[in-house]
Design a protein around this motif. Structure first.
Motif, PDB file in Angstrom:
ATOM      1  N   TYR A   1       0.833  -1.202   0.000  1.00  0.00           N
ATOM      2  CA  TYR A   1       0.000   0.000   0.000  1.00  0.00           C
ATOM      3  C   TYR A   1       0.870   1.255   0.000  1.00  0.00           C
ATOM      4  O   TYR A   1       1.924   1.296   0.630  1.00  0.00           O
ATOM      5  CB  TYR A   1      -0.917   0.020   1.214  1.00  0.00           C
ATOM      6  N   GLU A   2       0.384   2.296  -0.690  1.00  0.00           N
ATOM      7  CA  GLU A   2       1.101   3.563  -0.760  1.00  0.00           C
ATOM      8  C   GLU A   2       0.578   4.588   0.246  1.00  0.00           C
ATOM      9  O   GLU A   2       1.168   5.646   0.414  1.00  0.00           O
ATOM     10  CB  GLU A   2       0.985   4.147  -2.172  1.00  0.00           C
ATOM     11  N   ARG A   3      -0.545   4.280   0.887  1.00  0.00           N
ATOM     12  CA  ARG A   3      -1.143   5.182   1.858  1.00  0.00           C
ATOM     13  C   ARG A   3      -1.535   4.406   3.116  1.00  0.00           C
ATOM     14  O   ARG A   3      -1.921   3.239   3.051  1.00  0.00           O
ATOM     15  CB  ARG A   3      -2.417   5.839   1.302  1.00  0.00           C
ATOM     16  N   LEU A   4      -1.443   5.102   4.256  1.00  0.00           N
ATOM     17  CA  LEU A   4      -1.971   4.612   5.522  1.00  0.00           C
ATOM     18  C   LEU A   4      -2.972   5.647   6.008  1.00  0.00           C
ATOM     19  O   LEU A   4      -2.656   6.843   6.075  1.00  0.00           O
ATOM     20  CB  LEU A   4      -0.865   4.424   6.549  1.00  0.00           C
ATOM     21  N   LEU A   5      -4.192   5.204   6.329  1.00  0.00           N
ATOM     22  CA  LEU A   5      -5.226   6.096   6.847  1.00  0.00           C
ATOM     23  C   LEU A   5      -5.565   5.678   8.272  1.00  0.00           C
ATOM     24  O   LEU A   5      -5.927   4.514   8.509  1.00  0.00           O
ATOM     25  CB  LEU A   5      -6.473   6.024   5.967  1.00  0.00           C
ATOM     26  N   ILE A   6      -5.441   6.617   9.207  1.00  0.00           N
ATOM     27  CA  ILE A   6      -5.786   6.361  10.609  1.00  0.00           C
ATOM     28  C   ILE A   6      -6.988   7.227  10.976  1.00  0.00           C
ATOM     29  O   ILE A   6      -6.968   8.443  10.796  1.00  0.00           O
ATOM     30  CB  ILE A   6      -4.607   6.675  11.543  1.00  0.00           C
ATOM     31  N   ILE A   7      -8.037   6.586  11.482  1.00  0.00           N
ATOM     32  CA  ILE A   7      -9.253   7.283  11.898  1.00  0.00           C
ATOM     33  C   ILE A   7      -9.208   7.465  13.410  1.00  0.00           C
ATOM     34  O   ILE A   7      -9.161   6.484  14.152  1.00  0.00           O
ATOM     35  CB  ILE A   7     -10.510   6.484  11.508  1.00  0.00           C
ATOM     36  N   ASN A   8      -9.208   8.695  13.853  1.00  0.00           N
ATOM     37  CA  ASN A   8      -9.204   9.000  15.290  1.00  0.00           C
ATOM     38  C   ASN A   8     -10.623   9.215  15.787  1.00  0.00           C
ATOM     39  O   ASN A   8     -11.465   9.761  15.069  1.00  0.00           O
ATOM     40  CB  ASN A   8      -8.362  10.236  15.576  1.00  0.00           C
ATOM     41  N   VAL A   9     -10.877   8.815  17.030  1.00  0.00           N
ATOM     42  CA  VAL A   9     -12.226   8.871  17.586  1.00  0.00           C
ATOM     43  C   VAL A   9     -12.291   9.857  18.744  1.00  0.00           C
ATOM     44  O   VAL A   9     -11.315  10.035  19.483  1.00  0.00           O
ATOM     45  CB  VAL A   9     -12.675   7.461  18.049  1.00  0.00           C
ATOM     46  N   TRP A  10     -13.447  10.506  18.892  1.00  0.00           N
ATOM     47  CA  TRP A  10     -13.686  11.410  20.019  1.00  0.00           C
ATOM     48  C   TRP A  10     -15.159  11.331  20.384  1.00  0.00           C
ATOM     49  O   TRP A  10     -16.035  11.488  19.529  1.00  0.00           O
ATOM     50  CB  TRP A  10     -13.307  12.841  19.651  1.00  0.00           C
ATOM     51  N   LYS A  11     -15.436  11.049  21.657  1.00  0.00           N
ATOM     52  CA  LYS A  11     -16.806  10.904  22.150  1.00  0.00           C
ATOM     53  C   LYS A  11     -17.609   9.909  21.320  1.00  0.00           C
ATOM     54  O   LYS A  11     -18.789  10.132  21.004  1.00  0.00           O
ATOM     55  CB  LYS A  11     -17.510  12.262  22.181  1.00  0.00           C
ATOM     56  N   GLY A  12     -16.957   8.828  20.941  1.00  0.00           N
ATOM     57  CA  GLY A  12     -17.657   7.742  20.260  1.00  0.00           C
ATOM     58  C   GLY A  12     -17.760   7.871  18.762  1.00  0.00           C
ATOM     59  O   GLY A  12     -18.207   6.933  18.084  1.00  0.00           O
ATOM     60  N   ASN A  13     -17.362   9.002  18.207  1.00  0.00           N
ATOM     61  CA  ASN A  13     -17.503   9.226  16.768  1.00  0.00           C
ATOM     62  C   ASN A  13     -16.162   9.540  16.113  1.00  0.00           C
ATOM     63  O   ASN A  13     -15.264  10.084  16.758  1.00  0.00           O
ATOM     64  CB  ASN A  13     -18.466  10.396  16.510  1.00  0.00           C
ATOM     65  N   PRO A  14     -16.018   9.217  14.832  1.00  0.00           N
ATOM     66  CA  PRO A  14     -14.798   9.598  14.119  1.00  0.00           C
ATOM     67  C   PRO A  14     -14.620  11.112  14.120  1.00  0.00           C
ATOM     68  O   PRO A  14     -15.541  11.852  13.778  1.00  0.00           O
ATOM     69  CB  PRO A  14     -15.049   9.070  12.701  1.00  0.00           C
ATOM     70  N   LEU A  15     -13.441  11.560  14.518  1.00  0.00           N
ATOM     71  CA  LEU A  15     -13.160  12.992  14.605  1.00  0.00           C
ATOM     72  C   LEU A  15     -12.184  13.455  13.534  1.00  0.00           C
ATOM     73  O   LEU A  15     -12.336  14.536  12.970  1.00  0.00           O
ATOM     74  CB  LEU A  15     -12.578  13.327  15.984  1.00  0.00           C
ATOM     75  N   LYS A  16     -11.167  12.631  13.252  1.00  0.00           N
ATOM     76  CA  LYS A  16     -10.092  13.066  12.365  1.00  0.00           C
ATOM     77  C   LYS A  16      -9.638  11.899  11.494  1.00  0.00           C
ATOM     78  O   LYS A  16      -9.584  10.753  11.941  1.00  0.00           O
ATOM     79  CB  LYS A  16      -8.918  13.604  13.178  1.00  0.00           C
ATOM     80  N   MET A  17      -9.304  12.204  10.248  1.00  0.00           N
ATOM     81  CA  MET A  17      -8.711  11.233   9.332  1.00  0.00           C
ATOM     82  C   MET A  17      -7.300  11.709   9.009  1.00  0.00           C
ATOM     83  O   MET A  17      -7.120  12.807   8.481  1.00  0.00           O
ATOM     84  CB  MET A  17      -9.555  11.106   8.060  1.00  0.00           C
ATOM     85  N   THR A  18      -6.316  10.892   9.339  1.00  0.00           N
ATOM     86  CA  THR A  18      -4.917  11.227   9.112  1.00  0.00           C
ATOM     87  C   THR A  18      -4.369  10.364   7.983  1.00  0.00           C
ATOM     88  O   THR A  18      -4.430   9.132   8.044  1.00  0.00           O
ATOM     89  CB  THR A  18      -4.090  10.986  10.384  1.00  0.00           C
TER      90      THR A  18
END
Length: 218
Positions: free
Chosen positions: A50-67
């Motif tokens: 893979y050429e990309r890594l996507l990390i989904i961060n959570v806050w208060k139970g919901n996705p907050l940020k996509m890195t």
């Protein structure tokens, strides 16, 4: 295309979001994070090609940020970040159990009709972050674009009351309606300094949004 995972201790909704993204990013994989470090994830992404890594961060139970991170053992680095107002999952739109796309095809990113310069800029940025292909909409139908670029997946950037949103079409499933997930973005930031903030775009100062939301209910 990319390896998709979450921060540690994700919620069920965040895991569902990761699986939804696996179904609209061709040749991608959702991976349970467990105790893996960032270095572990980068090595796994590299080993899987893979050429990309996507990390989904959570806050208060919901996705907050996509890195989004570039995968390269000699030149890896952060590409950019999406800060989210919210999401709507595929099952909430009415689509369940879509199969991931394992064929080699591009993710095409375009804009909805009657959108502005901010939407166009975000469409180009989203294509950069994902390794997708940006295609100007002009007067083309989505079917015409899909046929021209030989793809079943189109991400469409559209208007949203609280920022910018992107929704996904699976042309092999439904040609008339988006299947999701619907992602509402309030801020995007690229590592090279480009950024967009919906409050700044609307000329809102701190505290004004609460008044705006309240007035919209009257």
């Amino acid at each position: 295309m990319m390896l998709i995972t979450t921060s540690h201790r994700p919620t069920r909704r965040t895991r569902s979001f990761g699986h939804d993204l696996e179904r609209v990013f061709p040749n991608s994989l959702y991976l349970t994070r467990g105790k893996k470090t960032l270095q572990d994830l980068l090595m796994e992404a590299y080993d899987r090609g893979y050429e990309r890594l996507l990390i989904i961060n959570v806050w208060k139970g919901n996705p907050l940020k996509m890195t989004f991170i570039k995968v390269d053992p000699e030149d890896w680095g952060y590409l950019g970040y999406l800060y989210l107002h919210g999401i709507k999952l595929q099952r909430e739109i009415g689509f369940r159990d879509l199969r991931p796309i394992k064929e080699d095809m591009p993710l095409v990113v375009t804009v909805a009709k009657r959108t502005g310069i901010d939407h166009l800029s975000f469409a180009q940025v989203f294509a950069e972050l994902t390794g997708g292909t940006f295609v100007p909409r002009r007067n083309y139908s989505l079917t015409t674009i899909a046929d021209k670029y030989n793809t079943d997946v189109i991400g469409v950037v559209e208007r949203h009351p609280r920022g910018i949103a992107i929704n996904f079409h699976r042309m092999d499933v439904e040609r008339e309606r988006a299947v999701g997930p619907l992602i509402s973005v309030k801020i995007w930031i690229m590592e090279d300094g480009r950024r967009w903030d919906y409050k700044e775009a609307l000329g809102l100062k701190r505290g004004e949004q609460a008044s705006k939301d309240f007035l919209s209910l009257e």
